[in-house]
Design a protein around this motif. Structure first.
Motif, PDB file in Angstrom:
ATOM      1  N   MET A 155       5.787   1.203  -4.120  1.00 22.55           N
ATOM      2  CA  MET A 155       6.139   0.827  -5.490  1.00 22.55           C
ATOM      3  C   MET A 155       7.173   1.779  -6.092  1.00 22.55           C
ATOM      4  SD  MET A 155       2.271   0.041  -6.788  1.00 22.55           S
ATOM      5  CE  MET A 155       2.591  -0.731  -8.368  1.00 22.55           C
ATOM      6  N   SER A 156       7.604   2.749  -5.276  1.00 23.21           N
ATOM      7  CA  SER A 156       8.495   3.770  -5.830  1.00 23.21           C
ATOM      8  C   SER A 156       9.896   3.207  -6.075  1.00 23.21           C
ATOM      9  CB  SER A 156       8.548   4.953  -4.858  1.00 23.21           C
ATOM     10  OG  SER A 156       9.837   5.432  -4.731  1.00 23.21           O
ATOM     11  N   ARG A 157      10.689   3.931  -6.926  1.00 22.44           N
ATOM     12  CA  ARG A 157      12.060   3.475  -7.191  1.00 22.44           C
ATOM     13  C   ARG A 157      13.028   4.041  -6.164  1.00 22.44           C
ATOM     14  NH1 ARG A 157      12.089   4.579 -13.356  1.00 22.44           N
ATOM     15  NH2 ARG A 157      10.331   3.241 -13.842  1.00 22.44           N
ATOM     16  N   ASN A 158      12.544   5.000  -5.397  1.00 19.32           N
ATOM     17  CA  ASN A 158      13.354   5.621  -4.354  1.00 19.32           C
ATOM     18  C   ASN A 158      13.475   4.662  -3.157  1.00 19.32           C
ATOM     19  OD1 ASN A 158      13.988   7.036  -1.999  1.00 19.32           O
ATOM     20  ND2 ASN A 158      13.351   8.967  -2.925  1.00 19.32           N
ATOM     21  N   LEU A 159      14.706   4.202  -2.884  1.00 14.53           N
ATOM     22  CA  LEU A 159      14.885   3.133  -1.890  1.00 14.53           C
ATOM     23  C   LEU A 159      14.395   3.508  -0.492  1.00 14.53           C
ATOM     24  CD1 LEU A 159      15.912   0.247  -1.363  1.00 14.53           C
ATOM     25  CD2 LEU A 159      18.103   1.272  -0.721  1.00 14.53           C
ATOM     26  N   PRO A 160      14.803   4.671   0.069  1.00 17.28           N
ATOM     27  CA  PRO A 160      14.320   5.004   1.419  1.00 17.28           C
ATOM     28  C   PRO A 160      12.798   5.054   1.489  1.00 17.28           C
ATOM     29  CG  PRO A 160      16.013   6.555   0.710  1.00 17.28           C
ATOM     30  CD  PRO A 160      15.713   5.696  -0.469  1.00 17.28           C
ATOM     31  N   TYR A 184      -3.161  -2.557   5.249  1.00 17.53           N
ATOM     32  CA  TYR A 184      -3.785  -3.640   4.482  1.00 17.53           C
ATOM     33  C   TYR A 184      -4.278  -3.142   3.131  1.00 17.53           C
ATOM     34  CZ  TYR A 184      -3.607  -6.818   8.438  1.00 17.53           C
ATOM     35  OH  TYR A 184      -3.176  -7.637   9.437  1.00 17.53           O
ATOM     36  N   GLN A 185      -4.936  -1.956   3.135  1.00 16.03           N
ATOM     37  CA  GLN A 185      -5.482  -1.436   1.877  1.00 16.03           C
ATOM     38  C   GLN A 185      -4.375  -1.076   0.903  1.00 16.03           C
ATOM     39  OE1 GLN A 185      -8.746   1.334   2.051  1.00 16.03           O
ATOM     40  NE2 GLN A 185      -9.410   0.577   4.029  1.00 16.03           N
ATOM     41  N   ALA A 186      -3.227  -0.607   1.412  1.00 12.39           N
ATOM     42  CA  ALA A 186      -2.110  -0.288   0.523  1.00 12.39           C
ATOM     43  C   ALA A 186      -1.665  -1.544  -0.215  1.00 12.39           C
ATOM     44  CB  ALA A 186      -0.950   0.293   1.328  1.00 12.39           C
ATOM     45  N   GLU A 187      -1.608  -2.663   0.511  1.00 14.59           N
ATOM     46  CA  GLU A 187      -1.202  -3.910  -0.141  1.00 14.59           C
ATOM     47  C   GLU A 187      -2.242  -4.361  -1.163  1.00 14.59           C
ATOM     48  OE1 GLU A 187       1.987  -4.027   0.203  1.00 14.59           O
ATOM     49  OE2 GLU A 187       2.037  -6.164   0.614  1.00 14.59           O
ATOM     50  N   ILE A 188      -3.524  -4.117  -0.862  1.00 14.88           N
ATOM     51  CA  ILE A 188      -4.578  -4.483  -1.812  1.00 14.88           C
ATOM     52  C   ILE A 188      -4.422  -3.666  -3.095  1.00 14.88           C
ATOM     53  CG2 ILE A 188      -7.066  -4.347  -2.247  1.00 14.88           C
ATOM     54  CD1 ILE A 188      -7.453  -4.969   0.768  1.00 14.88           C
ATOM     55  N   LEU A 189      -4.196  -2.349  -2.914  1.00 14.48           N
ATOM     56  CA  LEU A 189      -4.041  -1.488  -4.092  1.00 14.48           C
ATOM     57  C   LEU A 189      -2.817  -1.909  -4.904  1.00 14.48           C
ATOM     58  CD1 LEU A 189      -4.875   2.088  -2.785  1.00 14.48           C
ATOM     59  CD2 LEU A 189      -6.304   0.525  -4.101  1.00 14.48           C
ATOM     60  N   LEU A 224      -2.956  -2.890  -8.755  1.00 15.45           N
ATOM     61  CA  LEU A 224      -2.214  -2.182  -9.802  1.00 15.45           C
ATOM     62  C   LEU A 224      -1.260  -3.143 -10.506  1.00 15.45           C
ATOM     63  CD1 LEU A 224      -1.447   1.205  -8.021  1.00 15.45           C
ATOM     64  CD2 LEU A 224      -2.975   0.813  -9.956  1.00 15.45           C
ATOM     65  N   GLY A 225      -0.685  -4.060  -9.729  1.00 15.65           N
ATOM     66  CA  GLY A 225       0.227  -5.027 -10.323  1.00 15.65           C
ATOM     67  C   GLY A 225      -0.470  -5.991 -11.263  1.00 15.65           C
ATOM     68  N   VAL A 270      -7.222   3.136 -18.771  1.00 15.76           N
ATOM     69  CA  VAL A 270      -6.692   1.781 -18.943  1.00 15.76           C
ATOM     70  C   VAL A 270      -6.394   1.114 -17.600  1.00 15.76           C
ATOM     71  CG1 VAL A 270      -4.874   0.383 -19.974  1.00 15.76           C
ATOM     72  CG2 VAL A 270      -5.724   2.421 -21.168  1.00 15.76           C
ATOM     73  N   VAL A 271      -5.593   1.793 -16.780  1.00 17.81           N
ATOM     74  CA  VAL A 271      -5.115   1.125 -15.564  1.00 17.81           C
ATOM     75  C   VAL A 271      -6.191   1.076 -14.480  1.00 17.81           C
ATOM     76  CG1 VAL A 271      -3.383   1.141 -13.741  1.00 17.81           C
ATOM     77  CG2 VAL A 271      -2.757   1.791 -16.072  1.00 17.81           C
ATOM     78  N   TRP A 272      -6.727   2.262 -14.119  1.00 18.17           N
ATOM     79  CA  TRP A 272      -7.634   2.303 -12.974  1.00 18.17           C
ATOM     80  C   TRP A 272      -8.889   1.459 -13.109  1.00 18.17           C
ATOM     81  CZ3 TRP A 272      -6.756   2.718  -8.271  1.00 18.17           C
ATOM     82  CH2 TRP A 272      -5.658   3.437  -7.825  1.00 18.17           C
ATOM     83  N   PRO A 273      -9.572   1.482 -14.272  1.00 11.70           N
ATOM     84  CA  PRO A 273     -10.786   0.666 -14.355  1.00 11.70           C
ATOM     85  C   PRO A 273     -10.518  -0.803 -14.074  1.00 11.70           C
ATOM     86  CG  PRO A 273     -10.659   2.182 -16.196  1.00 11.70           C
ATOM     87  CD  PRO A 273      -9.341   2.268 -15.486  1.00 11.70           C
ATOM     88  N   GLN A 274      -9.378  -1.285 -14.530  1.00 16.45           N
ATOM     89  CA  GLN A 274      -9.069  -2.697 -14.295  1.00 16.45           C
ATOM     90  C   GLN A 274      -8.618  -2.931 -12.868  1.00 16.45           C
ATOM     91  OE1 GLN A 274      -7.035  -4.777 -17.616  1.00 16.45           O
ATOM     92  NE2 GLN A 274      -6.568  -2.692 -18.235  1.00 16.45           N
ATOM     93  N   ALA A 275      -7.795  -2.007 -12.372  1.00 17.66           N
ATOM     94  CA  ALA A 275      -7.308  -2.161 -10.997  1.00 17.66           C
ATOM     95  C   ALA A 275      -8.482  -2.093 -10.023  1.00 17.66           C
ATOM     96  CB  ALA A 275      -6.287  -1.078 -10.675  1.00 17.66           C
ATOM     97  N   PHE A 276      -9.435  -1.218 -10.320  1.00 15.11           N
ATOM     98  CA  PHE A 276     -10.610  -1.072  -9.463  1.00 15.11           C
ATOM     99  C   PHE A 276     -11.351  -2.405  -9.353  1.00 15.11           C
ATOM    100  CE2 PHE A 276     -15.242  -0.362  -9.450  1.00 15.11           C
ATOM    101  CZ  PHE A 276     -15.366   0.124  -8.174  1.00 15.11           C
ATOM    102  N   LEU A 277     -11.500  -3.054 -10.487  1.00 15.58           N
ATOM    103  CA  LEU A 277     -12.208  -4.328 -10.514  1.00 15.58           C
ATOM    104  C   LEU A 277     -11.462  -5.377  -9.693  1.00 15.58           C
ATOM    105  CD1 LEU A 277     -14.819  -4.983 -11.856  1.00 15.58           C
ATOM    106  CD2 LEU A 277     -13.567  -6.012 -13.745  1.00 15.58           C
TER     107      LEU A 277
END
Lengths: 265, 263, 233
Positions: A54-59, A121-126, A130-131, A155-162
């Motif tokens: 999700m980073s803005r750094n292209l490489p 796979y888990q990275a894509e789930i996270l 987050l999205g 705010v973010v994590w509790p919802q992302a966790f769910l």
């Protein structure tokens, strides 16, 4: 009649179980170790991969995307062969690097291959989770003067966790199922022991016993996860009837931060 | 999904198991004979660059088919599944260096022995000691192919060693070459072939295994479904004829320097 | 020998690898109609009016989704022929139906894929409002036509992403067939690496080919989805 006889023979084949039951159990232990270790290591790896993706750094971003594409786009069995027999091919180099003790052991090779695979796979789930938290919420929280840490924490994590809970549970089930491949590189996990018992007895029902053990594990986790999800999303459901009872706020009214946005804790 | 449905799932599994018990036998004219082989056992059978199965047992099987005036087809099949595949009619005969043992006789029937070769321990080239007794190999890792007499032998007599079982014999050999395991047990001709060619001098043959009655059996035979006694009789006749007319010797000379017939 | 020589030379293993790759694609493509079709039938059974039918179809899904694919393929691969023989003996048929390794592999994969795709179809079926079927019936269409003319055309679009996922799983699951008998891409790589003792080269090549398949599948899926979503906001 023949079929019924066969059925009874299968259900009451206690001889097989009493003779080889402990072997199956020791296989279950190895399978559990492989699954728990791989999933935990995979989870730890998944977060940085997800941030890189999700980073803005292209490489950085394309590196993470490439990693995910490779590990999700090729069969796990192929990855396992590459790690296990590939390590054997470059043994002098690995010995020089002081890593051979690790790659020498089939157990570690399995853990490595499975962890790298499930991390993708888990990275894509996270990333998906987050999205799923809308930008507006982050901005609103920041506008209220919350520090970036507190925005993430409250705010973010509790919802992302769910949002991530269910797919992570599915991934755990997938790793349990995939762990059966470990038997192919000599590990005596549940599948390995099953093959061994079959080689001794030529009794096909041992495969069905193994199937039932795997089934019990995956089904048990599915149920446990349903319960966890219900418990974790209690607040969301409790609010819903209320929402329905009240008329929608008029257009242009200030958006109210709903209970969904800020879960307790 | 409730508990009753889970029970149904169990029932489904049981139904499958019940179906597996059933076998049928029938008379058949053997115009085509399908051979099942685990082609990872050079020089007896292996896959070449074209994907064909080649080796001594392929040539010998062709000679048998010529005697029986039948067409032969060859199928590659992993060793672990080779008996289930025969029983579920994927092919008609296992012709893949299968040693005749009592445990296997409970499931399949065998032809007469068509070869018997020594079994050996292989170790690292640096290994000085030729002692491969269970006491000497305590705590060492020994690899071999699973579901074989070698696996059975190691598990019975080497409980103190770390026994690693692989789907094919090629894989323990590779792991011995890379130093992942300390010893390999296997057929002498297969291991000699490996040490000379693919192993590139990594390893050396240490000792010969004393055959244990009840584990090793008399030698290698072709395996058939229990109902196919007619095919078994045909093979036995062909094996005897090929011995008598010298074909066996000619074929064996192509591959081996020693006598493998072992009667 | 050099890596290029081992792959593309006259004595190289590249041709066997390519042949294996074709078998992998063929296994996947031939399984699709049976696996996805079977899944649709399964979905229909799951929404049946009869409890017993619903229960049995749920049990099927639970069993085949709950056990390792490797184990499922093994059970179907070896169990099926015995069941067939049994059925034929019961029916008294003279000639026995024999399955080639490829066909048996396709059936085993289809059984597993049906369980996965059935879930996708169920979710898709639920998105079609029952009012539409009622409307179609009131216009005089019988149940069959109402399904094929009204419901099915809408299902494809909704089910496409899910079926795409199942396809990628299927393409990778074909590699498990390599542990049974069929010389697919992974099996070919395995033979080559064992004969040459160069596992990194050949498993790496196999991984690259699988990756190409996966990227091509994703592109194909995206194109199909664009096409299916034309005219839909």
């Amino acid at each position: 009649m023949d079929a019924l006889h066969g059925l009874l023979g299968f259900v009451f084949n206690t001889e097989l179980l009493s003779q080889y039951g402990w072997r199956l159990l020791s296989g279950v232990r190895i399978t559990a170790e492989v699954v728990l270790l791989s999933c935990s290591i995979g989870f730890v790896l998944a977060y940085p991969i997800c941030r890189a993706r999700m980073s803005r750094n292209l490489p950085l971003r394309s590196g993470a995307a490439g990693y995910i594409a490779v590990f999700r786009g090729t069969p796990l069995l192929c990855q396992l062969y590459l790690v296990y027999y590939g390590a054997g091919e470059v043994r002098p180099w690995l010995t020089g690097a002081g890593l051979w003790w690790f790659f020498r052991d089939a157990f570690y090779c399995c853990i490595l291959a499975f962890s790298l695979n499930t991390a993708a796979y888990q990275a894509e789930i996270l990333r998906g989770a987050l999205g799923s938290v809308s930008r507006g919420q982050r901005e609103a929280a920041a506008a209220l003067g919350l520090s970036p840490y507190r925005v993430a924490r409250h705010v973010v994590w509790p919802q992302a966790f769910l949002a991530a809970l269910r797919p992570l549970g599915n991934e755990l089930i997938l790793v349990i199922k995939a762990s059966a491949l470990a038997a192919i590189v000599t590990l005596l996990d549940l599948m390995g022991q099953t093959r061994l018992i079959f080689a001794r007895t030529f009794d096909f029902s041992v495969y069905l016993y193994a199937a039932l053990i795997y089934l019990a594990a995956t089904e048990g986790i599915r149920r446990l996860w349903n319960r966890m999800e219900r418990a974790a999303s209690k607040h969301v459901r409790q609010i819903e009837p209320l929402k329905a009872a009240h008329p929608a706020p008029p257009r242009g009214a200030l958006p109210i931060v709903s209970a969904e946005a800020v879960p307790p804790g | 999904m409730g508990i009753p449905k889970l029970l149904l799932a169990v029932g489904l599994a049981c139904g499958l198991a019940a179906g597996m018990g059933a076998r049928t036998a029938e008379a058949k004219e053997w115009k085509t004979i399908r051979f099942g082989m685990d082609a990872s056992y050079a020089p007896f059978e292996s896959v070449n660059q074209k994907g064909e199965i080649v080796g001594f047992e392929v040539d010998y099987a062709r000679a048998i088919c010529a005697k029986l005036e039948a067409t032969c087809t060859f199928q590659n099949q992993d060793w672990d599944g080779i008996i289930p595949s025969l029983l579920s009619n994927k092919f008609d005969v296992i012709f893949s260096s299968m040693n005749i043992t009592d445990a296997r006789k409970a499931k399949v029937i065998f032809s007469d022995v068509y070869y018997a070769t020594p079994i050996v321990f292989v170790g690292q080239a640096s290994e000085k000691s030729k002692d491969t007794s269970p006491a000497a190999l305590k705590g060492k890792s020994i690899g071999t192919q699973s579901s074989t007499i070698h696996a059975n032998f190691l598990e019975t007599l080497y409980p103190g060693s770390d026994i690693k079982l692989y789907p094919t014999q090629d894989e323990p050999n590779l792991d011995l070459a890379s130093g992942r395991i300390d010893y390999v047990v296997g057929d002498s001709l297969v291991e000699e072939d490996f040490v000379k060619t693919k192993g590139k001098g990594c390893c050396t043959i240490l000792s010969e295994v004393q055959r244990v009655p009840g584990i090793h059996g008399p030698g290698v035979g072709a395996a058939f479904r229990p109902g196919d006694t007619d095919l078994q009789a045909m093979f036995n006749k062909a094996i005897a004829e090929l011995d008598a007319d010298g074909t066996y010797k000619t074929l064996a000379k192509k591959y081996f320097t020693i006598d493998i017939r072992g009667k | 020998m050099s890596a290029a020589g081992l792959l593309f030379g006259p004595d190289g293993w590249g041709a066997l690898l390519l042949k294996g790759a074709l078998v992998t694609v063929a296994l996947g493509l031939v399984t699709v109609p049976f696996g996805f079709g079977g899944g649709l039938v399964l979905a229909g059974l799951k929404l049946s009016r009869w409890r017993a039918v619903r229960g049995l179809s749920e049990a099927y899904t639970t069993f085949f989704r709950g056990i390792p694919d490797l184990l499922a393929l093994f059970i179907v691969y070896f169990g099926l022929q015995s069941l067939l023989d049994h059925a034929q003996a019961t029916l008294g048929l003279a000639s026995r139906l024999e399955l080639s390794a490829f066909v048996a592999g396709v059936i085993a994969l289809s059984v597993v894929v049906a369980a996965y795709s059935g879930e996708v179809w169920v979710a898709a079926l639920r998105t079609v409002p029952p009012g539409q079927v009622e409307a179609a019936r009131s216009l005089g269409l019988d149940r069959k036509r109402a399904f094929f003319l009204v419901v099915l055309p809408q299902l494809g679009r909704v089910a496409l992403p899910g079926l795409g996922n199942v396809w990628t799983v299927l393409l990778k699951d074909t590699s498990l067939i390599s542990t049974l008998a069929v010389t697919d891409l992974l099996r070919a790589a395995s033979e080559a690496s064992k004969n040459t003792t160069r596992p990194i080269l050949f498993y790496g090549a196999a991984a690259a080919i699988y990756l190409v398949f996966s990227i091509a599948s994703n592109a194909g899926q995206a194109a199909l989805e664009r096409r299916a979503n034309r005219g839909i906001a």
